[in-house]
Design a protein around this motif. Structure first.
Motif, PDB file in Angstrom:
ATOM      1  N   GLU A   9      10.745  -1.078  -6.793  1.00  0.00           N
ATOM      2  CA  GLU A   9      10.137  -0.331  -7.894  1.00  0.00           C
ATOM      3  C   GLU A   9       8.414  -0.590  -8.166  1.00  0.00           C
ATOM      4  N   GLU A  10       8.285  -1.982  -8.021  1.00  0.00           N
ATOM      5  CA  GLU A  10       6.993  -2.580  -8.191  1.00  0.00           C
ATOM      6  C   GLU A  10       6.008  -1.686  -6.999  1.00  0.00           C
ATOM      7  N   ILE A  11       6.324  -1.840  -5.921  1.00  0.00           N
ATOM      8  CA  ILE A  11       5.673  -1.318  -4.672  1.00  0.00           C
ATOM      9  C   ILE A  11       5.550   0.269  -4.760  1.00  0.00           C
ATOM     10  N   LYS A  12       6.549   0.905  -5.238  1.00  0.00           N
ATOM     11  CA  LYS A  12       6.488   2.506  -5.464  1.00  0.00           C
ATOM     12  C   LYS A  12       5.335   2.700  -6.579  1.00  0.00           C
ATOM     13  N   LEU A  13       5.271   1.967  -7.654  1.00  0.00           N
ATOM     14  CA  LEU A  13       4.576   2.195  -8.927  1.00  0.00           C
ATOM     15  C   LEU A  13       3.048   1.887  -8.206  1.00  0.00           C
ATOM     16  N   LEU A  14       2.982   0.797  -7.491  1.00  0.00           N
ATOM     17  CA  LEU A  14       1.512   0.561  -7.092  1.00  0.00           C
ATOM     18  C   LEU A  14       1.005   1.525  -6.078  1.00  0.00           C
ATOM     19  N   LYS A  16       1.955   4.692  -6.071  1.00  0.00           N
ATOM     20  CA  LYS A  16       1.505   5.838  -7.156  1.00  0.00           C
ATOM     21  C   LYS A  16       0.118   5.796  -7.564  1.00  0.00           C
ATOM     22  N   GLU A  17      -0.244   4.568  -8.206  1.00  0.00           N
ATOM     23  CA  GLU A  17      -1.378   4.154  -8.577  1.00  0.00           C
ATOM     24  C   GLU A  17      -2.515   4.516  -7.661  1.00  0.00           C
ATOM     25  N   LEU A  18      -2.318   3.908  -6.515  1.00  0.00           N
ATOM     26  CA  LEU A  18      -3.256   3.877  -5.487  1.00  0.00           C
ATOM     27  C   LEU A  18      -3.821   5.231  -4.867  1.00  0.00           C
ATOM     28  N   GLU A  25     -10.839  10.865  -4.483  1.00  0.00           N
ATOM     29  CA  GLU A  25     -12.016  10.549  -3.582  1.00  0.00           C
ATOM     30  C   GLU A  25     -11.974  11.248  -2.234  1.00  0.00           C
ATOM     31  N   ILE A  26     -10.781  11.239  -1.622  1.00  0.00           N
ATOM     32  CA  ILE A  26     -10.915  11.930  -0.168  1.00  0.00           C
ATOM     33  C   ILE A  26     -11.244  13.209  -0.380  1.00  0.00           C
ATOM     34  N   LYS A  27     -10.457  14.069  -1.665  1.00  0.00           N
ATOM     35  CA  LYS A  27     -11.020  15.444  -1.783  1.00  0.00           C
ATOM     36  C   LYS A  27     -12.425  15.656  -2.041  1.00  0.00           C
ATOM     37  N   LYS A  28     -13.058  14.799  -2.838  1.00  0.00           N
ATOM     38  CA  LYS A  28     -14.461  14.948  -3.117  1.00  0.00           C
ATOM     39  C   LYS A  28     -15.371  14.951  -1.781  1.00  0.00           C
ATOM     40  N   ALA A  29     -14.797  13.902  -1.213  1.00  0.00           N
ATOM     41  CA  ALA A  29     -15.618  13.817   0.340  1.00  0.00           C
ATOM     42  C   ALA A  29     -15.585  14.721   1.168  1.00  0.00           C
ATOM     43  N   ILE A  30     -14.574  16.023   1.220  1.00  0.00           N
ATOM     44  CA  ILE A  30     -14.442  17.259   1.837  1.00  0.00           C
ATOM     45  C   ILE A  30     -15.041  18.270   1.239  1.00  0.00           C
ATOM     46  N   SER A  85       3.772  13.186  -1.212  1.00  0.00           N
ATOM     47  CA  SER A  85       3.739  11.947  -1.594  1.00  0.00           C
ATOM     48  C   SER A  85       4.808  11.471  -2.747  1.00  0.00           C
ATOM     49  N   THR A  86       5.248  10.349  -2.542  1.00  0.00           N
ATOM     50  CA  THR A  86       6.119   9.839  -3.290  1.00  0.00           C
ATOM     51  C   THR A  86       5.599   9.633  -4.630  1.00  0.00           C
ATOM     52  N   GLY A  87       6.405  10.311  -5.866  1.00  0.00           N
ATOM     53  CA  GLY A  87       5.915  10.063  -7.179  1.00  0.00           C
ATOM     54  C   GLY A  87       5.075  11.158  -7.253  1.00  0.00           C
ATOM     55  N   MET A  88       4.554  12.054  -6.577  1.00  0.00           N
ATOM     56  CA  MET A  88       3.484  13.029  -6.912  1.00  0.00           C
ATOM     57  C   MET A  88       3.620  14.315  -7.107  1.00  0.00           C
ATOM     58  N   LYS A  89       4.658  14.519  -7.750  1.00  0.00           N
ATOM     59  CA  LYS A  89       5.204  16.125  -8.212  1.00  0.00           C
ATOM     60  C   LYS A  89       4.472  16.739  -9.074  1.00  0.00           C
TER      61      LYS A  89
END
Length: 89
Positions: A9-14, A16-18, A25-30, A85-89
């Motif tokens: 659960e901690e890994i999934k949360l991390l 998601k936050e990352l 930032e990736i979107k801004k670069a394009i 992406s996991t948790g990105m709905k």
């Protein structure tokens, strides 16, 4: 170096936050919609050829077929990544 253990659960949360931090930032670069070749798409997604061919065959990933060539919109791939992406709905 100390051993640090994380729960699933901690890994999934991390992750998601990352993703929340990195994806904008990736979107801004394009600035323009970049069209990628099959090989460039494999590099961009960090996947092997057979995995990408299977996603294309199953029509699970956005792509453009021009004759016998496959092309990919970087902008559409980013939307697809965000959606899947996991948790990105």
């Amino acid at each position: 170096m100390p051993n640090i253990a994380f729960t699933e659960e901690e890994i999934k949360l991390l992750a998601k936050e990352l993703t929340k931090i990195i994806l904008p930032e990736i979107k801004k670069a394009i600035t323009d919609d970049e069209i990628l070749t099959f090989e460039q798409t494999c590099e961009f997604l960090k996947c092997n050829r057979s995995w990408l061919y299977e996603r294309v065959r199953l029509k699970e990933i956005p792509h453009i077929k021009t004759g016998r060539y496959l092309k990919f919109s970087k902008k559409e791939l980013l939307k697809w990544l965000e959606k899947h992406s996991t948790g990105m709905k």
